[in-house]
Design an enzyme around this catalytic site. Structure first.
Site, PDB file in Angstrom:
ATOM      1  N   ARG A   1     -10.762  -6.997  20.208  1.00 36.36           N
ATOM      2  CA  ARG A   1     -11.226  -8.186  19.479  1.00 36.36           C
ATOM      3  C   ARG A   1     -12.221  -9.005  20.287  1.00 36.36           C
ATOM      4  NH1 ARG A   1      -5.465  -9.722  16.702  1.00 36.36           N
ATOM      5  NH2 ARG A   1      -5.815  -8.508  14.805  1.00 36.36           N
TER       6      ARG A   1
ATOM      7  N   LYS B   1       5.738  -0.417   1.628  1.00 36.14           N
ATOM      8  CA  LYS B   1       6.272  -1.047   0.414  1.00 36.14           C
ATOM      9  C   LYS B   1       5.259  -1.214  -0.703  1.00 36.14           C
ATOM     10  CE  LYS B   1       9.870  -3.813   2.528  1.00 36.14           C
ATOM     11  NZ  LYS B   1      10.229  -5.165   2.957  1.00 36.14           N
TER      12      LYS B   1
ATOM     13  N   GLY C   1      -3.830  -3.119   9.520  1.00 33.94           N
ATOM     14  CA  GLY C   1      -3.336  -2.826  10.855  1.00 33.94           C
ATOM     15  C   GLY C   1      -2.946  -1.396  11.140  1.00 33.94           C
TER      16      GLY C   1
ATOM     17  N   GLY D   1      -4.692  -8.840   7.139  1.00 34.73           N
ATOM     18  CA  GLY D   1      -4.487  -9.631   5.912  1.00 34.73           C
ATOM     19  C   GLY D   1      -5.793 -10.020   5.251  1.00 34.73           C
TER      20      GLY D   1
HETATM   21  P1  AMP Z   1       2.373  -1.123   5.979  1.00 34.49           P
HETATM   22  O1  AMP Z   1       2.428  -2.189   7.035  1.00 34.49           O
HETATM   23  O2  AMP Z   1       2.970  -1.525   4.669  1.00 34.49           O
HETATM   24  O3  AMP Z   1       1.004  -0.505   5.864  1.00 34.49           O
HETATM   25  O4  AMP Z   1       3.361   0.009   6.486  1.00 34.49           O
HETATM   26  C1  AMP Z   1       3.125   0.768   7.629  1.00 34.49           C
HETATM   27  C2  AMP Z   1       4.424   1.312   8.080  1.00 34.49           C
HETATM   28  O5  AMP Z   1       4.993   2.094   7.079  1.00 34.49           O
HETATM   29  C3  AMP Z   1       4.316   2.184   9.304  1.00 34.49           C
HETATM   30  O6  AMP Z   1       4.936   1.566  10.397  1.00 34.49           O
HETATM   31  C4  AMP Z   1       5.051   3.455   8.905  1.00 34.49           C
HETATM   32  O7  AMP Z   1       5.931   3.911   9.891  1.00 34.49           O
HETATM   33  C5  AMP Z   1       5.831   3.032   7.687  1.00 34.49           C
HETATM   34  N1  AMP Z   1       6.124   4.164   6.797  1.00 34.49           N
HETATM   35  C6  AMP Z   1       5.248   5.006   6.239  1.00 34.49           C
HETATM   36  N2  AMP Z   1       5.883   5.966   5.549  1.00 34.49           N
HETATM   37  C7  AMP Z   1       7.209   5.709   5.673  1.00 34.49           C
HETATM   38  C8  AMP Z   1       8.378   6.373   5.203  1.00 34.49           C
HETATM   39  N3  AMP Z   1       8.299   7.456   4.453  1.00 34.49           N
HETATM   40  N4  AMP Z   1       9.568   5.837   5.532  1.00 34.49           N
HETATM   41  C9  AMP Z   1       9.638   4.724   6.291  1.00 34.49           C
HETATM   42  N5  AMP Z   1       8.568   4.055   6.759  1.00 34.49           N
HETATM   43  C10 AMP Z   1       7.363   4.555   6.459  1.00 34.49           C
END
Ligand code: AMP
Length: 419
Positions: free
Chosen positions: A35, A221, A377, A400
């Site tokens: 950064r 999620k 991220g 974000g």
């Molecule tokens: P996000 O911050 O929503 O982009 O989520 C990223 C995170 O999702 C990473 O740390 C991944 O380890 C997790 N992730 C991706 N696929 C899975 C999965 N099948 N089960 C659990 N965590 C997951």
């Protein structure tokens, strides 16, 4: 709109809002200075023109003065990278800060202390009693908004012009990221080089689309990605859903997902998104197979199964080889690509292959002329882990901020300069 390239900073003082929110280890060593490096072209242009800079940044999420979050810890490294002895003031709006800013000579730089040591930066009351009444809360809110005005005016008073190069905080209407801009006329406020690049990349994805346009949405999620997915459904040709979100969709269609992560209250939403995709003629691409594990660990026992036949006690931690191929085929034919979120738990080497395959397909498409933007991220960590960052068109520094921009929101930090 004024641009940094067209502006001659000779003899001028510039207030530059940067994002020096870098990770530090327990001895206050910077563990990743990306950064700081990202802001160097802007800072150097000002100094090389014969201007001087007052640098403002936040570090972490302090709720008041906290030694751990002091920018003094990064002063040495900032000086080294900028090639000048950067001065420091352990405050933002004291008499000393004003005197030091006023005394700056052409080619000199002053780093202010962490802006978030002041509640005025964010404009939110601090230290309210938990049992505060609604009236007390309203009064505190009013008071902080009033003192925020004074704080902002004071920061603005140090400089002849304002440069915003902090894309990472562009989605915040804070004193130094947005409100300060009103104290400069349109010829004396502008984006820095980093911000310009980010704005251009987002604009390409949202408004200058070469088709087919494919978005790969991964991560954990559905609930945190829903607004982006809704916005993208009106724009993309292909929407690849990957990562933990997969299992909410699979479950919604009646599949067996074992212990895989799933948002049980989002099943209807998943169906709704599938219907909307159909209505809009969007090709919604879901995984057909999964690499499953008997525990949430890199060393777990693993095997490949159809995505809707995950046995009890097992969980999907990545996509399988058939899905990799389906995703890669779609990606390689695309001309505009957005990647947000890994296809699995890429932090575990044994469950990173799907994300690697997606990254490699994006690099291949980019070689053939596609524009590819990677942001949010974890996707950035992903391309860095695989050494693929140089093979994509643009890796955003915004988490974000990038997501909100893609959701179609006007970011306060951008609007404040453009208006
Ligand atoms: P996000 O911050 O929503 O982009 O989520 C990223 C995170 O999702 C990473 O740390 C991944 O380890 C997790 N992730 C991706 N696929 C899975 C999965 N099948 N089960 C659990 N965590 C997951």
């Amino acid at each position: 709109m004024q641009t940094i390239d067209n502006y001659n900073f000779a003899g001028k003082k510039a207030f530059v809002r940067v994002d020096f929110n870098v990770p530090l280890d327990e001895n206050f060593n910077i563990t990743d200075d990306t950064r700081i490096r990202a802001a160097l072209p802007t800072l150097k242009k000002i100094l090389n023109d014969g201007g001087s800079v007052i640098i403002g940044s936040h570090l972490g999420r302090p709720k008041g003065v906290t030694d751990k979050f002091s920018l003094k810890h990064i002063l040495g490294h900032v000086s080294e990278l900028m090639g000048v002895d950067v001065q420091f003031v352990n405050d933002c709006v004291s008499e000393e800060a004003a005197v030091k800013a006023a005394a700056l000579q052409p080619g000199e730089a002053l780093l202010l202390e962490n802006l978030r040591f002041y509640a005025e930066e964010e404009g939110k009351p601090r230290g309210l009693a938990e049992d505060a009444t609604e009236e007390e809360k309203a009064a505190a809110k009013k008071a902080i908004k009033e003192s925020q005005k004074e704080f902002t005016k004071k920061l603005a008073s140090y400089a002849d012009c304002y440069v915003n190069d902090a894309f990472g905080t562009a989605h915040r209407a804070h004193a130094s990221t947005a409100l300060i801009a009103q104290y400069f006329d349109k010829d004396n406020k502008m984006f820095g080089y980093l911000m310009e690049k980010e704005v251009k990349a987002v604009d390409k994805i949202l408004n200058d689309i070469q088709r087919p346009f494919t978005a790969i949405m991964g991560g954990s999620k559905v609930s945190s990605k829903i607004d982006i997915i809704q916005n993208l459904l009106g724009k993309v040709d292909n929407l690849i859903i990957a990562g933990g979100m997969t299992y909410t969709f699979t479950k919604a269609m009646g599949g067996n997902i074992g212990l895989s992560i799933c948002e049980a209250d989002k099943l209807d939403l998943a169906i709704d998104l599938m219907n909307k995709a159909k209505e809009k003629g969007v090709n919604l691409v879901l995984a057909v197979d999964a690499k499953i594990a008997d525990s949430f660990s890199n060393d777990a026992k693993s095997k490949f199964v159809p995505v809707d036949q995950i046995p009890d006690g097992w969980e999907g931690l990545d996509i399988g080889p058939e899905s990799e191929k389906i995703f890669a085929d779609v990606i390689k034919e695309s001309k505009t690509i957005l990647w947000n979120g890994p296809t699995g738990v890429f932090e575990f080497d044994n469950f990173a292959h799907g994300s690697l395959a997606v990254g490699e397909a994006i690099v291949e498409a980019t070689k053939k002329g596609a524009f590819s933007l990677v942001g949010g991220g974890d996707s950035v960590a992903c391309v860095n882990k695989f050494g693929l960052a140089d093979g994509v068109s643009y890796v955003s520094t915004g988490g974000g901020a990038l997501l909100e921009a893609i959701e179609g929101k006007k970011l306060p930090g951008i609007a404040a300069i453009e208006e």
